[in-house]
Design a protein around this motif. Structure first.
Motif, PDB file in Angstrom:
ATOM      1  N   LYS A  99      -1.003   2.275  12.744  1.00 25.13           N
ATOM      2  CA  LYS A  99      -0.187   2.474  11.544  1.00 25.13           C
ATOM      3  C   LYS A  99      -0.937   3.343  10.541  1.00 25.13           C
ATOM      4  O   LYS A  99      -2.154   3.262  10.408  1.00 25.13           O
ATOM      5  CB  LYS A  99       0.142   1.124  10.913  1.00 25.13           C
ATOM      6  N   THR A 100      -0.183   4.166   9.835  1.00 28.31           N
ATOM      7  CA  THR A 100      -0.756   5.046   8.819  1.00 28.31           C
ATOM      8  C   THR A 100       0.103   4.991   7.561  1.00 28.31           C
ATOM      9  O   THR A 100       1.195   4.416   7.567  1.00 28.31           O
ATOM     10  CB  THR A 100      -0.819   6.507   9.316  1.00 28.31           C
ATOM     11  N   VAL A 101      -0.380   5.613   6.491  1.00 26.73           N
ATOM     12  CA  VAL A 101       0.374   5.672   5.245  1.00 26.73           C
ATOM     13  C   VAL A 101       1.701   6.376   5.513  1.00 26.73           C
ATOM     14  O   VAL A 101       1.752   7.402   6.181  1.00 26.73           O
ATOM     15  CB  VAL A 101      -0.441   6.412   4.158  1.00 26.73           C
TER      16      VAL A 101
ATOM     17  N   VAL B  87       6.524  -1.155   7.673  1.00 26.72           N
ATOM     18  CA  VAL B  87       6.035  -2.456   8.130  1.00 26.72           C
ATOM     19  C   VAL B  87       6.890  -3.556   7.512  1.00 26.72           C
ATOM     20  O   VAL B  87       7.540  -3.349   6.488  1.00 26.72           O
ATOM     21  CB  VAL B  87       4.550  -2.703   7.740  1.00 26.72           C
TER      22      VAL B  87
ATOM     23  N   SER C  25       7.031  -6.847   5.393  1.00 26.08           N
ATOM     24  CA  SER C  25       6.198  -7.484   4.379  1.00 26.08           C
ATOM     25  C   SER C  25       7.072  -8.398   3.529  1.00 26.08           C
ATOM     26  O   SER C  25       8.268  -8.145   3.374  1.00 26.08           O
ATOM     27  CB  SER C  25       5.534  -6.430   3.498  1.00 26.08           C
TER      28      SER C  25
ATOM     29  N   ILE D   1       4.291   1.839   3.814  1.00 25.78           N
ATOM     30  CA  ILE D   1       2.873   1.711   3.503  1.00 25.78           C
ATOM     31  C   ILE D   1       2.489   2.792   2.505  1.00 25.78           C
ATOM     32  O   ILE D   1       2.755   3.979   2.735  1.00 25.78           O
ATOM     33  CB  ILE D   1       2.013   1.844   4.784  1.00 25.78           C
TER      34      ILE D   1
ATOM     35  N   MET E 101      -3.979   2.080   2.426  1.00 27.97           N
ATOM     36  CA  MET E 101      -4.670   1.384   3.505  1.00 27.97           C
ATOM     37  C   MET E 101      -6.165   1.419   3.221  1.00 27.97           C
ATOM     38  O   MET E 101      -6.671   2.383   2.668  1.00 27.97           O
ATOM     39  CB  MET E 101      -4.382   2.041   4.854  1.00 27.97           C
TER      40      MET E 101
ATOM     41  N   GLN F  78      -6.518  -1.321   7.439  1.00 28.87           N
ATOM     42  CA  GLN F  78      -5.637  -2.445   7.115  1.00 28.87           C
ATOM     43  C   GLN F  78      -4.671  -2.049   6.005  1.00 28.87           C
ATOM     44  O   GLN F  78      -5.059  -1.409   5.026  1.00 28.87           O
ATOM     45  CB  GLN F  78      -6.467  -3.651   6.637  1.00 28.87           C
ATOM     46  N   VAL F  79      -3.401  -2.468   6.141  1.00 29.62           N
ATOM     47  CA  VAL F  79      -2.388  -2.204   5.118  1.00 29.62           C
ATOM     48  C   VAL F  79      -2.704  -3.085   3.911  1.00 29.62           C
ATOM     49  O   VAL F  79      -2.878  -4.295   4.044  1.00 29.62           O
ATOM     50  CB  VAL F  79      -0.978  -2.534   5.655  1.00 29.62           C
TER      51      VAL F  79
ATOM     52  N   VAL G 270       2.140  -1.782  -0.404  1.00 27.24           N
ATOM     53  CA  VAL G 270       3.407  -1.335   0.179  1.00 27.24           C
ATOM     54  C   VAL G 270       4.457  -1.156  -0.908  1.00 27.24           C
ATOM     55  O   VAL G 270       4.306  -1.653  -2.022  1.00 27.24           O
ATOM     56  CB  VAL G 270       3.925  -2.348   1.230  1.00 27.24           C
TER      57      VAL G 270
ATOM     58  N   HIS H  97       0.376  -5.946   0.176  1.00 23.99           N
ATOM     59  CA  HIS H  97       1.014  -6.279   1.454  1.00 23.99           C
ATOM     60  C   HIS H  97       0.896  -7.767   1.730  1.00 23.99           C
ATOM     61  O   HIS H  97      -0.176  -8.354   1.633  1.00 23.99           O
ATOM     62  CB  HIS H  97       0.349  -5.476   2.579  1.00 23.99           C
TER      63      HIS H  97
END
Length: 151
Positions: free
Chosen positions: A5-7, A11, A13, A26, A29, A33-34, A37, A48
């Motif tokens: 996962k990237t910006v 996701v 939440s 997102i 990060m 890790q996120v 959000v 998140h």
């Protein structure tokens, strides 16, 4: 193969404003890790909060299993369990020596003495346990009640 996962990815939440598990984008990060959000429903930005995993019910350990895990080899100590007496049985014990025909009617301004009977319009016949500072504790068949009085 799982995609990292990237910006900008979506996701699930827990939204702090919507109070529901929703799709979020997102926006920050840290170390993969996120951490931050933006809700796709209401537009609020927050930390998140991932979906909580369902907890499995704990299985109670048997005495034999707990004795094996004990470092001393002895079974762990437990409190002696005293069976609690129900309010109904306490009421029956207290009312047995008293005459229910002599029960005085309940009144908020009335004065009551311990170990006397009271007739309440909703709770029925009860035994006065104590009377202090404008309140009287009475045991009825349905349970203990704290009532206002003129004590």
């Amino acid at each position: 193969m799982l995609r990292v996962k990237t910006v900008g990815d979506i996701v699930d939440s827990q939204c702090t404003r919507c109070k529901a598990l929703l799709n979020h984008t997102i926006i920050a990060m840290v170390a993969g890790q996120v951490v931050r959000v933006k809700c796709n429903t209401c537009g609020s930005e927050h930390n998140h909060r991932p979906a909580k995993e369902a907890k499995e019910p704990k299985v109670a350990a048997t005495k034999a299993a707990s004795a094996r895990t004990s470092t001393t080899g002895a079974a762990p100590r437990s409190r002696a369990k005293v069976p609690a007496q129900s309010d109904e049985s306490i009421w029956e014990e207290m009312i047995r020596p008293l005459d229910p025909d002599l029960a005085g009617p309940y009144s908020m301004e009335g004065k009551f003495k311990a170990n006397t009977l009271m007739a309440h319009p909703s709770f029925g016949i009860g035994v006065v346990v104590s009377c202090q500072s404008g309140k009287v504790e009475v045991v009825f068949k349905t349970g203990r009640k704290l009532l206002r009085c003129g004590c």
